[in-house]
Design a protein around this motif. Structure first.
Motif, PDB file in Angstrom:
ATOM      1  N   ALA A  15      -7.990   8.303  -3.765  1.00  0.00           N
ATOM      2  CA  ALA A  15      -9.158   7.539  -4.194  1.00  0.00           C
ATOM      3  C   ALA A  15      -8.787   6.142  -4.670  1.00  0.00           C
ATOM      4  CB  ALA A  15      -9.894   8.298  -5.290  1.00  0.00           C
ATOM      5  N   ASP A  16      -7.615   5.985  -5.301  1.00  0.00           N
ATOM      6  CA  ASP A  16      -7.223   4.684  -5.836  1.00  0.00           C
ATOM      7  C   ASP A  16      -6.263   3.927  -4.932  1.00  0.00           C
ATOM      8  OD1 ASP A  16      -5.084   6.364  -6.167  1.00  0.00           O
ATOM      9  OD2 ASP A  16      -4.776   5.964  -8.303  1.00  0.00           O
ATOM     10  N   SER A  17      -6.075   4.393  -3.713  1.00  0.00           N
ATOM     11  CA  SER A  17      -5.167   3.720  -2.778  1.00  0.00           C
ATOM     12  C   SER A  17      -5.783   2.411  -2.290  1.00  0.00           C
ATOM     13  CB  SER A  17      -4.850   4.621  -1.585  1.00  0.00           C
ATOM     14  OG  SER A  17      -4.091   5.738  -1.972  1.00  0.00           O
ATOM     15  N   ARG A  18      -5.030   1.315  -2.418  1.00  0.00           N
ATOM     16  CA  ARG A  18      -5.510   0.000  -2.005  1.00  0.00           C
ATOM     17  C   ARG A  18      -4.775  -0.427  -0.733  1.00  0.00           C
ATOM     18  NH1 ARG A  18      -8.354  -2.904  -5.936  1.00  0.00           N
ATOM     19  NH2 ARG A  18      -8.491  -1.844  -7.968  1.00  0.00           N
ATOM     20  N   GLY A  19      -5.506  -0.533   0.336  1.00  0.00           N
ATOM     21  CA  GLY A  19      -4.932  -0.832   1.650  1.00  0.00           C
ATOM     22  C   GLY A  19      -5.349   0.184   2.692  1.00  0.00           C
TER      23      GLY A  19
ATOM     24  N   ASP B 101      -8.198  -5.317  -0.558  1.00  0.00           N
ATOM     25  CA  ASP B 101      -7.533  -4.152  -1.152  1.00  0.00           C
ATOM     26  C   ASP B 101      -8.510  -3.269  -1.912  1.00  0.00           C
ATOM     27  OD1 ASP B 101      -8.041  -5.848  -3.268  1.00  0.00           O
ATOM     28  OD2 ASP B 101      -6.078  -5.589  -4.215  1.00  0.00           O
ATOM     29  N   VAL B 102      -9.743  -3.170  -1.420  1.00  0.00           N
ATOM     30  CA  VAL B 102     -10.728  -2.301  -2.055  1.00  0.00           C
ATOM     31  C   VAL B 102     -10.193  -0.865  -2.095  1.00  0.00           C
ATOM     32  CG1 VAL B 102     -11.915  -1.994   0.173  1.00  0.00           C
ATOM     33  CG2 VAL B 102     -13.125  -1.470  -1.944  1.00  0.00           C
ATOM     34  N   PRO B 103     -10.311  -0.169  -3.242  1.00  0.00           N
ATOM     35  CA  PRO B 103      -9.822   1.216  -3.296  1.00  0.00           C
ATOM     36  C   PRO B 103     -10.554   2.123  -2.313  1.00  0.00           C
ATOM     37  CG  PRO B 103     -10.190   0.354  -5.509  1.00  0.00           C
ATOM     38  CD  PRO B 103     -10.783  -0.646  -4.549  1.00  0.00           C
ATOM     39  N   TRP B 104      -9.823   3.041  -1.748  1.00  0.00           N
ATOM     40  CA  TRP B 104     -10.380   3.979  -0.765  1.00  0.00           C
ATOM     41  C   TRP B 104     -11.594   4.719  -1.327  1.00  0.00           C
ATOM     42  CZ3 TRP B 104      -9.588   5.112   4.316  1.00  0.00           C
ATOM     43  CH2 TRP B 104     -10.056   6.347   4.800  1.00  0.00           C
ATOM     44  N   GLY B 105     -11.495   5.196  -2.561  1.00  0.00           N
ATOM     45  CA  GLY B 105     -12.566   5.982  -3.159  1.00  0.00           C
ATOM     46  C   GLY B 105     -13.812   5.189  -3.484  1.00  0.00           C
ATOM     47  N   ASP B 106     -13.720   3.846  -3.507  1.00  0.00           N
ATOM     48  CA  ASP B 106     -14.923   3.037  -3.697  1.00  0.00           C
ATOM     49  C   ASP B 106     -15.797   3.058  -2.449  1.00  0.00           C
ATOM     50  OD1 ASP B 106     -13.933   2.432  -6.156  1.00  0.00           O
ATOM     51  OD2 ASP B 106     -13.887   0.253  -5.870  1.00  0.00           O
ATOM     52  N   VAL B 107     -15.179   3.278  -1.329  1.00  0.00           N
ATOM     53  CA  VAL B 107     -15.886   3.225  -0.047  1.00  0.00           C
ATOM     54  C   VAL B 107     -16.222   4.623   0.463  1.00  0.00           C
ATOM     55  CG1 VAL B 107     -15.713   2.455   2.367  1.00  0.00           C
ATOM     56  CG2 VAL B 107     -14.755   1.041   0.514  1.00  0.00           C
ATOM     57  N   PHE B 108     -15.313   5.564   0.302  1.00  0.00           N
ATOM     58  CA  PHE B 108     -15.476   6.912   0.837  1.00  0.00           C
ATOM     59  C   PHE B 108     -15.765   7.869  -0.319  1.00  0.00           C
ATOM     60  CE2 PHE B 108     -13.016   4.555   3.924  1.00  0.00           C
ATOM     61  CZ  PHE B 108     -13.677   4.863   5.110  1.00  0.00           C
TER      62      PHE B 108
ATOM     63  N   TRP C  26       0.847  -1.204   0.000  1.00  0.00           N
ATOM     64  CA  TRP C  26       0.000   0.000   0.000  1.00  0.00           C
ATOM     65  C   TRP C  26       0.881   1.252   0.000  1.00  0.00           C
ATOM     66  CZ3 TRP C  26      -1.574   2.082   5.299  1.00  0.00           C
ATOM     67  CH2 TRP C  26      -2.334   3.263   5.194  1.00  0.00           C
ATOM     68  N   ASP C  27       0.429   2.312  -0.652  1.00  0.00           N
ATOM     69  CA  ASP C  27       1.216   3.550  -0.743  1.00  0.00           C
ATOM     70  C   ASP C  27       1.117   4.432   0.498  1.00  0.00           C
ATOM     71  OD1 ASP C  27      -1.337   4.589  -0.940  1.00  0.00           O
ATOM     72  OD2 ASP C  27      -1.120   5.284  -3.008  1.00  0.00           O
ATOM     73  N   ARG C  28       0.409   3.974   1.504  1.00  0.00           N
ATOM     74  CA  ARG C  28       0.241   4.678   2.790  1.00  0.00           C
ATOM     75  C   ARG C  28      -0.506   5.997   2.644  1.00  0.00           C
ATOM     76  NH1 ARG C  28       5.719   3.293   6.358  1.00  0.00           N
ATOM     77  NH2 ARG C  28       5.817   1.099   5.733  1.00  0.00           N
ATOM     78  N   LYS C  29      -1.293   6.096   1.579  1.00  0.00           N
ATOM     79  CA  LYS C  29      -2.106   7.278   1.332  1.00  0.00           C
ATOM     80  C   LYS C  29      -3.584   6.913   1.355  1.00  0.00           C
ATOM     81  CE  LYS C  29       1.366   9.474  -1.658  1.00  0.00           C
ATOM     82  NZ  LYS C  29       1.613  10.010  -3.030  1.00  0.00           N
ATOM     83  N   ALA C  30      -4.411   7.970   1.404  1.00  0.00           N
ATOM     84  CA  ALA C  30      -5.860   7.804   1.294  1.00  0.00           C
ATOM     85  C   ALA C  30      -6.335   8.476   0.013  1.00  0.00           C
ATOM     86  CB  ALA C  30      -6.567   8.385   2.513  1.00  0.00           C
TER      87      ALA C  30
END
Length: 715
Positions: free
Chosen positions: A529-533, A591-598, A523-527
């Motif tokens: 939209a496409d960050s997985r983790g 590993d759902v992308p952050w932007g899919d949830v938020f 994971w890239d340790r970011k939030a």
């Protein structure tokens, strides 16, 4: 030129007839096309394509009048509702659901005190408040079809209403609110702010970042605008219904606010006795005030309810139980000049004038971060801090004994007593709602020089550490880099704990936890939209509970590297497995992308979010509310953003996340939310040339307070 004297005579004869006609024609043309320049009561609003009003006026009253009109046009229904609540008559207008609000407003004495505040205003500034109210009333009269019928009961608005609303917002929402008095701290109002000196700037110009994080509704909404009149040309934002800019910049300087660790209210426990309370060994009688609250019923009838307010020497009684009572004391109730102070700040031209404007301490709280064209930067722990008899910050956060007058404070610290840093050697200042001691490194404000109740001594939040880290790691920051840093979604908490968590997982025989650790390892340790983790890590933090137990606690001598380590690695691995189970069940993948949830949502828009909660150490802050299908929508956080460089001319990029209007069918609805989703800002248009090349509508006002001309342009 003339062949002979007879030709000259004929020309003079004709000229004597033509000159009056020519002069008359010039006057007609001048007054019809350029009468704005000679009518001292005339103003105009140039609305740009993002719905930002650029108000131009020939005098200050006309400016305020047009500004009231502009706010009403963009937020008319909301403004009237807020003013009705500030009167303590919202239940009378709109029913039972506003009764609790009316009780609070009346118990705090807001409507009556607003009248005394109005009388105490500088007469000139009072006339400006009246002009703003007149603009509101004018708009409602001319465009009543755009205002909800139920809200028209509040009209007309007057200057007292503006001060009641200001008091409710400042003293009884930011300084203290009903939830805090009840011991409920479900919302931490926050902000980021930076001031960068020429020595730390790539161009040698000072720069400023304004970035408040407030709820996206109600009295917390920002209204972006430009105000231009003799003596002022300021651009910025005000909270809806506030008649002056509260975060702003002009050609010379600018400032922003953050919510500071300021204690401007105290609760006192009183021992009841013989219809009074014990004080200094005697029985002190309450001052009793009876008020009637009216409540609108279904069908339009009204019922009345008695509200009895008991006043002690500390303030009104807000609760009673088991022979005890709790009284509330709040700063600033004798200081009615916050609006004029903000107005004077916006008209300042240099640091000396700015400090003179803010030194009266009429604004009850908020850190001030300041920068100017001369290259000065400043951090001021602004606020009305009571002169207390002793004790530290934590002590005054509790309930104070009210049986002795020795605990009663009556004065506040003057300006020169407040923590302040000007032009530090580091070349930068930051605040992310942390105490003032960590505004820069090396430390510029020594907490030992101030009373221990001035502010807390830590810890420095992970968001504040992230803020300072970005400034420390870049010795020469450009304007473009500041925009990039503003949008940073890197999680400081992940940088601090992720390696420990992954290492601990490798020591455990937990297959699900190991699969989760594999996701977190790449994971890239970011939030983004496409960050997985990021979703998995946030779920783990929630599973760990608050606060997380660290092996090494926060240390004020090591503010940027503590806290650190997992106090219980085995428990952390167990929590990771539990979080992984929930994430996989909810979204079908770890590993759902952050932007899919938020998500970033409005009525017509649904976009992936980049950014997240402050407790994760993210600089780009959003707080979310649950929606269907285990998704979340942003409801507060990044709201108004301004990145400003004091070059010549001033350079600035801005965004108002949710747009500049709450009125139904606004033409600009959702446009800025699209920019927010793409981590973009928009250029500030401040010159007439720029504005007129992006013009949506022009409104011209005469001395009658009416819009005499409104022209729409093709968007």
């Amino acid at each position: 030129m003339f062949a002979n004297s007879s030709q000259l005579a004929r020309f003079k004869s004709k000229s004597s007839l033509l000159l009056p006609f020519i002069f008359g024609l010039i006057i007609v043309l001048f007054t019809s096309q350029y009468s704005f320049a000679i009518d001292p009561n005339r103003a105009e609003i140039l609305w740009d394509t993002y719905g930002i009003p650029h108000v131009y006026a020939q005098d200050t009253k006309s400016l305020f009048r047009a500004f009231g009109w502009a706010q009403m046009q963009s937020h008319g229904n909301l403004i009237l509702r807020l003013y009705g609540q500030a009167r303590g008559r919202a239940a009378e207008y709109w029913g039972e659901k506003y009764l609790e609000s009316d009780r609070w407003v009346r118990m705090m004495g807001i409507p009556i005190r607003a009248e005394s505040w109005y009388d105490a205003q500088n007469p000139t500034f009072r006339s400006y408040l009246d002009a703003f109210a007149a603009g509101i009333n004018s708009y409602a009269e001319e465009h009543g079809d755009r205002i909800d019928d139920e809200l028209k009961a509040v009209l007309p608005i007057n200057g007292v209403d503006l001060l009641a609303h200001t008091q409710r917002v400042l003293n009884f929402t930011f300084v203290v609110n009903p939830q805090q008095v009840k011991g409920i701290n479900d919302r931490l109002l926050g902000s980021n702010g930076w001031a960068i000196a020429p020595s730390h700037s790539a161009t040698g110009n000072a720069m400023l970042l304004a970035n408040p994080h407030l709820p996206w509704s109600d009295l917390f909404l920002w209204f972006e605008s430009q105000l231009t009149a003799p003596g002022i040309n300021a651009y910025g934002a005000s909270l809806v219904g506030i008649p002056v800019l509260t975060i702003a910049f002009n050609d010379s300087l600018g400032w922003t606010h953050t919510v500071n660790r300021h204690d401007g209210w105290d609760t006192y426990e009183l021992t009841l006795a013989d219809s009074g309370y014990r004080l200094d060994g005697k029985i002190q009688a309450f001052e009793t005030e009876a008020q009637i609250l009216k409540v609108k019923q279904d069908g339009g009838s009204q019922r009345s309810e008695l509200l009895t307010v008991l006043h002690s020497i500390y303030g009104p009684v807000v609760a009673q139980k088991d022979g005890k009572a709790v009284a509330l004391r709040v700063v600033g109730l004798d200081r009615p000049g916050a609006l004029e102070e903000w107005w004077n700040m916006a008209r300042s031209h240099n640091l000396s004038e700015f400090e003179a404007a803010i030194a009266p301490l009429q604004i009850p709280m908020f850190t001030v971060l300041y920068a100017d064209r001369d290259g000065h930067i400043m951090h001021l722990f602004n606020g009305q801090v009571p002169k207390r008899p002793g004790g530290d910050f934590k002590y005054w956060q509790g309930v104070i004994p009210g049986d002795t007058s020795s605990t009663l404070w009556t004065k506040i610290h003057p300006y020169q007593d407040l923590p302040r840093a000007i032009d530090p050697p580091s070349g930068w200042l930051q605040n992310a709602n942390d105490p003032p001691w960590t505004t820069t490194f090396p430390q510029a404000i020594d907490p030992d020089r101030y009373p221990p109740y001035m502010s807390s001594r830590g810890p420095m939040s992970f968001r504040a550490q992230r803020s300072a880290r970005m400034l420390i790691e870049d010795e020469k920051i450009s304007f473009e880099e500041m925009i990039e840093y503003k949008h940073s979604t890197r999680m400081e908490l992940a940088d601090r704990l992720l390696d420990d968590l992954i290492g601990a997982t490798q020591q455990q025989d937990n297959k699900l936890a190991r699969r989760a650790a594999d996701v977190l390892a790449v994971w890239d340790r970011k939030a983004d939209a496409d960050s997985r983790g990021a979703v998995l890590f946030a779920a783990w933090v929630q599973e760990m509970g608050s606060p997380i137990s660290f092996a090494i606690p926060w240390n004020e001598d090591l503010p940027m590297t503590t806290p650190d380590g997992l106090a219980d690695p085995a428990a952390a691995v167990k929590a990771l497995a539990a979080a992984a189970s929930k994430v996989e069940a909810a979204y079908g993948a770890l590993d759902v992308p952050w932007g899919d949830v938020f998500r970033l949502q409005s009525d017509a828009t649904n976009l992936p979010a980049s950014g997240g909660p402050s407790n994760l150490g993210i600089f780009r802050v959003f707080s979310f509310a649950t929606t269907k299908d285990n998704r979340f929508r942003a409801v507060e956080g990044d709201s108004y953003v301004a990145v400003v460089e004091f070059s010549n001319p001033v350079r600035a990029m801005v965004l108002t996340s949710y747009g500049n209007s709450t009125m139904v069918n606004s033409a600009q609805s959702g446009e800025q939310l699209q920019l927010l989703a793409s981590q973009g800002l928009r250029p500030v248009w401040r010159s007439r040339t720029e504005i007129e090349s992006h013009l949506a509508k022009r409104e011209v006002f005469s001395g009658s307070d009416r819009a005499v001309q409104s022209t729409n342009y093709q968007l």
